[in-house]
Motif scaffolding. Sequence first.
Motif, PDB file in Angstrom:
ATOM      1  N   ARG A 168       1.623  -6.929   1.084  1.00 58.06           N
ATOM      2  CA  ARG A 168       0.603  -6.276   0.260  1.00 58.06           C
ATOM      3  C   ARG A 168      -0.766  -6.338   0.937  1.00 58.06           C
ATOM      4  N   MET A 169      -1.078  -7.482   1.562  1.00 61.87           N
ATOM      5  CA  MET A 169      -2.346  -7.599   2.276  1.00 61.87           C
ATOM      6  C   MET A 169      -2.453  -6.564   3.388  1.00 61.87           C
ATOM      7  N   LEU A 170      -1.361  -6.384   4.139  1.00 58.64           N
ATOM      8  CA  LEU A 170      -1.372  -5.440   5.249  1.00 58.64           C
ATOM      9  C   LEU A 170      -1.507  -4.002   4.741  1.00 58.64           C
ATOM     10  N   LEU A 171      -0.786  -3.678   3.678  1.00 56.69           N
ATOM     11  CA  LEU A 171      -0.859  -2.326   3.125  1.00 56.69           C
ATOM     12  C   LEU A 171      -2.245  -2.055   2.541  1.00 56.69           C
ATOM     13  N   ASP A 172      -2.839  -3.067   1.910  1.00 56.92           N
ATOM     14  CA  ASP A 172      -4.214  -2.912   1.403  1.00 56.92           C
ATOM     15  C   ASP A 172      -5.190  -2.659   2.548  1.00 56.92           C
TER      16      ASP A 172
END
Length: 342
Positions: free
Chosen positions: A306-310
């Motif tokens: 999720r951090m990477l996609l954000d």
Amino acid sequence: MSNAGRVTIAGLAEQLGLSKASVSYALNGLPGVSDETRERVLALAEQLGWHPSSSARALSRARSDTIGIVLRRDPSLLGTEPYYMSLLAGVESELSETGRSLLLRMVGTDSGQEVAAYRRWSAEARVDGVMLFDLTFDDPRPALLEQLGLAYVLHGNRETLAPGKVLLYDARADAEVLVTHLAALGHRRALHIAGPAEFEHEADRRDAVGATGRELGLEFAFAASDYSMGSGERIAAEAIAADPGITAVLTSNDLLALGAQTALNRAGREDVAIASWDDSLLCRLGTRPITALDRSPEEQGRRSTRMLLDQLAGAPTPDHRARASHLIPRATSVPAPAPAAR
């Protein structure tokens, strides 16, 4: 070949005797060139340090919908590491909900192959971003990824490694849980079988274990390993034979714990407590299930994804911290033996 020293597609084409279109197809993983031509182009591009312009990179990567992970692990041994299998399950779960894919490569222990994979992925626009594990001291990978323009997320213990790009673990809190448990059982001398000494997270763990142990009157002997069951067995056997006063063993993963238990069982030392930094099915099986720290690796995989996609979407991630660990006491939480009567 280049503008102000910068390698260009036109320069590569001129040196290779190819059209600019053929070089572009080869660099971007598109059909229209032979495998032999693609290999020639990629080899020269890597040799000269070519990477795409930021605008071209943004356009191409907007369509890849793929994130990449390179693990420095023997492919034949990955299935024996439950932690990574669970973490990857979390990554895949999160990606499946967004229609994206995972590109996974295992390159053995050669760091050069990992760097080459990132360069090739960048040149071919194969991934939108990557995840990094097992940070070493003076690790070159974050700087390389910044240079290549690849988004990335680290799994680590310090935000300063890459501000805003680190899924943060709390080595001190984990160490306090484990060491406090062993101290409460009355143990005063223990062995910590750690992972490779070059990993920053292992140094953080060792420092935290030693500091907490000193606060609680529990002395630790330390030994580095390669995380394998064989190393856990060998190190535990040697340490117990050399120092029978050791009454507890703390290991940096479940395979080391299982190896230590094998050595202790063979030596008839079921009075020695064992605790693992990682929980898995391996810790729950057998006649003496092993006490372990549940670090929720599947949830870690989801959170880091999720951090990477954000990051790719330019959106803030409200929480960069991994879920807090909790201890699961099992049969190996044995109290320290009573002192021998004089």
